[in-house]
Design a protein around this motif. Structure first.
Motif, PDB file in Angstrom:
ATOM      1  N   TYR A  77       0.853  -1.107   0.077  1.00 20.97           N
ATOM      2  CA  TYR A  77       0.022  -0.206  -0.045  1.00 20.97           C
ATOM      3  C   TYR A  77       0.881   1.288   0.078  1.00 20.97           C
ATOM      4  CZ  TYR A  77      -2.793   3.760   2.183  1.00 20.97           C
ATOM      5  OH  TYR A  77      -3.702   4.953   2.206  1.00 20.97           O
ATOM      6  N   GLY A 120       1.229   4.462  -2.886  1.00 17.56           N
ATOM      7  CA  GLY A 120       1.078   5.566  -2.606  1.00 17.56           C
ATOM      8  C   GLY A 120       2.178   6.316  -3.095  1.00 17.56           C
ATOM      9  N   TRP A 121       3.559   5.854  -2.775  1.00 18.23           N
ATOM     10  CA  TRP A 121       4.657   6.404  -3.232  1.00 18.23           C
ATOM     11  C   TRP A 121       4.621   6.715  -4.828  1.00 18.23           C
ATOM     12  CZ3 TRP A 121       8.828   4.675  -6.336  1.00 18.23           C
ATOM     13  CH2 TRP A 121       9.695   5.572  -6.499  1.00 18.23           C
ATOM     14  N   SER A 152       2.028   9.268  -6.147  1.00 19.82           N
ATOM     15  CA  SER A 152       2.464  10.635  -5.726  1.00 19.82           C
ATOM     16  C   SER A 152       3.672  10.907  -6.610  1.00 19.82           C
ATOM     17  CB  SER A 152       2.678  10.691  -4.104  1.00 19.82           C
ATOM     18  OG  SER A 152       3.918   9.985  -4.047  1.00 19.82           O
ATOM     19  N   ALA A 181      -3.878  11.024  -3.862  1.00 23.68           N
ATOM     20  CA  ALA A 181      -3.057  10.895  -2.635  1.00 23.68           C
ATOM     21  C   ALA A 181      -3.955   9.922  -1.669  1.00 23.68           C
ATOM     22  CB  ALA A 181      -3.194  12.293  -1.786  1.00 23.68           C
ATOM     23  N   PRO A 226      -3.977   4.633  -4.073  1.00 21.78           N
ATOM     24  CA  PRO A 226      -3.303   3.554  -3.324  1.00 21.78           C
ATOM     25  C   PRO A 226      -4.430   2.653  -2.615  1.00 21.78           C
ATOM     26  CG  PRO A 226      -2.859   5.747  -2.031  1.00 21.78           C
ATOM     27  CD  PRO A 226      -3.641   6.123  -3.526  1.00 21.78           C
TER      28      PRO A 226
END
Length: 279
Positions: free
Chosen positions: A39, A43-44, A47, A69, A73
């Motif tokens: 997860y 997310g990384w 972004s 944001a 994810p």
């Protein structure tokens, strides 16, 4: 091979399914850690690829910022969980009838529903740009699905299959849920706030477990959680943020103390071992 509905399963199945069907605490921790890593990685990556869409000073400034944001994810996490549960053929078990709860457990969904209603009518929706509210509600439903399928679904099932009592299932699944939120430390959140968030989410996890038991189906924790989080985000303007809405809004002021009540519920439930264990 036949599977029991709530607890142990014969260990005649081998390979991938056989590994997970044996259950146990360490397998529950393993699946939570692997999920969290994937997860956070999603997310990384999101972004990084879509950095222009995220408004760092205010994630809820635009629908695109909320989606990249928060929702993106979670969509990846939901897909991973669906694939994992499907590979084990556990959907009928996770969404089947749960061990019977007791009457006092209705306190838990009530503690969740009251602030949901207060915030539903107290949030200033006009303060947000067009599309932000809808995107946030969508993301919230994803939060409810992902976190409940993982913690009150997969983790609970692994603990039961490992022979844990329902009291242990409640405590460990709530601890796993709480510790997942310690990842907020990676975003630069102050240590004191991280600790407070972990304590609060443990109490909220207990409330969701009791909701699972007393309603008898995983759908209800998913829906309640899926409404609670986005309305909390919209009422505070942030994620895991505490804001004082009392200066201008009585309803949001009344909703605030319920966070403390979740902590109290978690503490009280720790001493209710006999009442929590299945009948």
């Amino acid at each position: 091979m036949s599977e029991t509905q709530h607890g142990t399963t014969p260990t005649t199945t081998r390979g991938w399914r056989g590994f997970w069907e044996r259950g146990g605490v360490w397998r529950a921790l393993l699946v939570a850690v692997v999920y969290l890593a994937l997860y956070l990685g999603a997310g990384w990556l999101g972004s990084t690829l879509f950095s222009d869409a995220i408004v760092l000073d205010d994630l809820f400034a635009t629908p695109g910022s909320v989606f990249v944001a928060l929702a993106l994810p979670l969509l990846v996490g939901a897909a991973l969980l669906v694939a994992f549960v499907g590979s084990l053929r556990w959907f009928p078990v996770l969404f089947g009838a749960q061990p019977a709860g007791r009457g006092w457990m209705w306190v838990a969904p009530a503690l969740v529903l009251v602030p949901v209603v207060l915030r539903l009518f107290g949030v200033d929706y006009g303060a947000y740009a067009s599309g932000v509210v809808a995107t946030t509600l969508f993301a919230g439903l994803l939060v409810g699905f992902v976190e409940e399928v993982l913690c009150r679904g997969v983790v609970v099932q692994l603990l039961r299959r490992g022979g844990a009592s329902e009291w242990v299932v409640m405590v460990v699944s709530s601890l796993v849920f709480a510790l997942l939120h310690s990842a907020n430390a990676l975003t630069g959140m102050a240590p004191g706030t991280v600790i407070a968030t972990v304590v609060y989410t443990f109490g909220f996890g207990v409330a969701m477990y009791l909701t699972l038991r007393v309603t008898g189906n995983l759908v209800w924790p998913i829906l309640l959680h899926g409404l609670f989080d986005p309305l909390l985000f919209l009422s505070t303007g942030g994620i895991d943020t505490v804001a004082d809405g009392g200066a201008t809004n009585l309803l949001l002021t009344l909703a605030g103390p319920f966070n403390i009540l979740f902590i109290a519920l978690g503490v009280v439930a720790l001493f209710l071992a006999r009442a929590v264990n299945r009948r």
